[in-house]
Design an enzyme around this catalytic site. Structure first.
Site, PDB file in Angstrom:
ATOM      1  N   TYR A 197      -5.399  20.791  40.271  1.00  0.00           N
ATOM      2  CA  TYR A 197      -6.050  21.108  41.685  1.00  0.00           C
ATOM      3  C   TYR A 197      -5.737  20.093  43.549  1.00  0.00           C
ATOM      4  O   TYR A 197      -5.093  20.708  43.769  1.00  0.00           O
ATOM      5  CB  TYR A 197      -7.095  21.909  42.122  1.00  0.00           C
ATOM      6  CG  TYR A 197      -7.711  23.815  42.227  1.00  0.00           C
ATOM      7  CD1 TYR A 197      -6.567  24.911  42.530  1.00  0.00           C
ATOM      8  CD2 TYR A 197      -8.511  24.106  40.565  1.00  0.00           C
ATOM      9  CE1 TYR A 197      -6.678  25.994  42.089  1.00  0.00           C
ATOM     10  CE2 TYR A 197      -8.419  25.276  40.829  1.00  0.00           C
ATOM     11  CZ  TYR A 197      -7.190  26.450  41.130  1.00  0.00           C
ATOM     12  OH  TYR A 197      -7.520  28.054  40.892  1.00  0.00           O
ATOM     13  N   GLU A 198      -6.523  18.984  42.599  1.00  0.00           N
ATOM     14  CA  GLU A 198      -6.166  18.079  43.394  1.00  0.00           C
ATOM     15  C   GLU A 198      -4.369  17.437  43.666  1.00  0.00           C
ATOM     16  O   GLU A 198      -4.004  18.034  44.903  1.00  0.00           O
ATOM     17  CB  GLU A 198      -6.701  16.809  43.310  1.00  0.00           C
ATOM     18  CG  GLU A 198      -7.962  16.904  42.992  1.00  0.00           C
ATOM     19  CD  GLU A 198      -9.126  16.123  45.076  1.00  0.00           C
ATOM     20  OE1 GLU A 198      -7.715  16.041  45.478  1.00  0.00           O
ATOM     21  OE2 GLU A 198      -9.841  17.054  45.374  1.00  0.00           O
ATOM     22  N   TRP A 199      -3.670  17.643  42.668  1.00  0.00           N
ATOM     23  CA  TRP A 199      -3.105  18.047  42.973  1.00  0.00           C
ATOM     24  C   TRP A 199      -2.105  19.309  43.482  1.00  0.00           C
ATOM     25  O   TRP A 199      -0.887  18.913  44.606  1.00  0.00           O
ATOM     26  CB  TRP A 199      -1.559  17.599  41.405  1.00  0.00           C
ATOM     27  CG  TRP A 199       0.062  17.354  41.178  1.00  0.00           C
ATOM     28  CD1 TRP A 199       0.803  16.519  41.401  1.00  0.00           C
ATOM     29  CD2 TRP A 199       1.198  18.512  41.724  1.00  0.00           C
ATOM     30  NE1 TRP A 199       1.812  17.131  41.294  1.00  0.00           N
ATOM     31  CE2 TRP A 199       2.074  17.908  41.656  1.00  0.00           C
ATOM     32  CE3 TRP A 199       0.586  19.885  41.487  1.00  0.00           C
ATOM     33  CZ2 TRP A 199       3.196  18.601  42.277  1.00  0.00           C
ATOM     34  CZ3 TRP A 199       1.904  20.786  42.050  1.00  0.00           C
ATOM     35  CH2 TRP A 199       3.422  20.102  42.042  1.00  0.00           C
TER      36      TRP A 199
ATOM     37  N   TYR B 234      -8.583  26.010  45.065  1.00  0.00           N
ATOM     38  CA  TYR B 234      -9.378  25.670  44.368  1.00  0.00           C
ATOM     39  C   TYR B 234     -10.795  25.354  44.954  1.00  0.00           C
ATOM     40  O   TYR B 234     -12.113  25.731  44.149  1.00  0.00           O
ATOM     41  CB  TYR B 234      -8.927  23.756  45.355  1.00  0.00           C
ATOM     42  CG  TYR B 234      -9.883  22.598  45.145  1.00  0.00           C
ATOM     43  CD1 TYR B 234     -10.544  23.031  43.826  1.00  0.00           C
ATOM     44  CD2 TYR B 234      -9.397  21.335  46.056  1.00  0.00           C
ATOM     45  CE1 TYR B 234     -11.196  21.170  43.505  1.00  0.00           C
ATOM     46  CE2 TYR B 234      -9.367  20.371  45.199  1.00  0.00           C
ATOM     47  CZ  TYR B 234     -10.203  20.274  44.074  1.00  0.00           C
ATOM     48  OH  TYR B 234     -10.849  19.034  43.272  1.00  0.00           O
TER      49      TYR B 234
END
Length: 220
Positions: free
Chosen positions: A204-206, A112
């Protein structure tokens, strides 16, 4: 329909996947194992250190005073959150300064931050700020979703309150406005690239939540 509203609706399935992730369900219930949250908060500290640098680069590249002020302030807040909130949680969950300093970014965290750094170094300003936005917006939605259903008392209440705070919502709105303004002036090709940057960062948050829940390590 503006850029942010359109892309936010387009990633609705991903947003639902984030909000229903067991990491957040258990955090809201106060049942998330302390060692899982410890893994998360150490990785988040590593992430925020790099995110602050990316925000500072966005401020340097911003073509308007509003953008320079917003992203420079955002970089400052990211450092302050890292120092204040994380230090409090480090003390609460038994993370020593030595443990934090010796920790290595996981594949999800490194992926990320490296992606955001690549946007800052090699792509347009418009793509960069589109990639920056999900960290604001996803956390704001998560905070607002969790707060009304969170158990009380909850060992994670300080974290919840930080991201459900109206001031964080206002910061999110201001970044959305900057992204919408940039998209309105961009060519179709740049807007398409902004869409990709936003979508990838949201993915990328998930991955970050999921890697924390699994307490991800490097496989070799």
């Amino acid at each position: 329909m503006n850029f942010c509203t359109t892309i936010w609706e387009e990633i609705a399935p991903l947003r639902r996947a984030i909000l229903s992730h067991p990491f957040l369900d258990e955090l809201a219930a106060g049942t998330l194992p302390p060692e899982t949250f410890r893994h998360y908060i150490v990785q988040d500290s590593l992430y925020l250190a790099e995110y602050a640098r990316v925000l500072a680069l966005a401020a340097a590249r911003a073509p308007t005073a509003a953008g320079r002020l917003e992203f420079s302030d955002g970089a400052k807040v990211a450092v302050q959150v890292e120092e204040a909130l994380h230090q409090a949680f480090f003390a609460q969950f038994g993370v020593t300064p030595e443990m934090a300093q010796q920790s290595e970014a996981t594949p999800a965290c490194l992926g990320y931050t490296s992606y955001l750094a690549s946007l800052a170094a090699t792509r347009s300003y418009e793509e960069l700020i589109a990639g920056i936005l999900p960290c604001f917006w996803v956390y704001w939605e998560v905070g607002c979703d969790i707060r009304p259903r969170a158990a009380s008392p909850n060992p994670y209440s300080a974290w919840i309150e930080t991201y459900a705070a109206p001031s964080f919502g206002e910061a999110t709105r201001r970044v959305c406005d900057l992204v919408d303004a940039a998209a309105a002036q961009a060519t179709p090709a740049i807007r398409s690239a902004m869409n990709t940057a936003f979508r990838n960062a949201a993915r990328y948050e998930w991955m970050f939540w999921d890697s924390a829940y699994r307490r991800e390590r490097w496989p070799i």
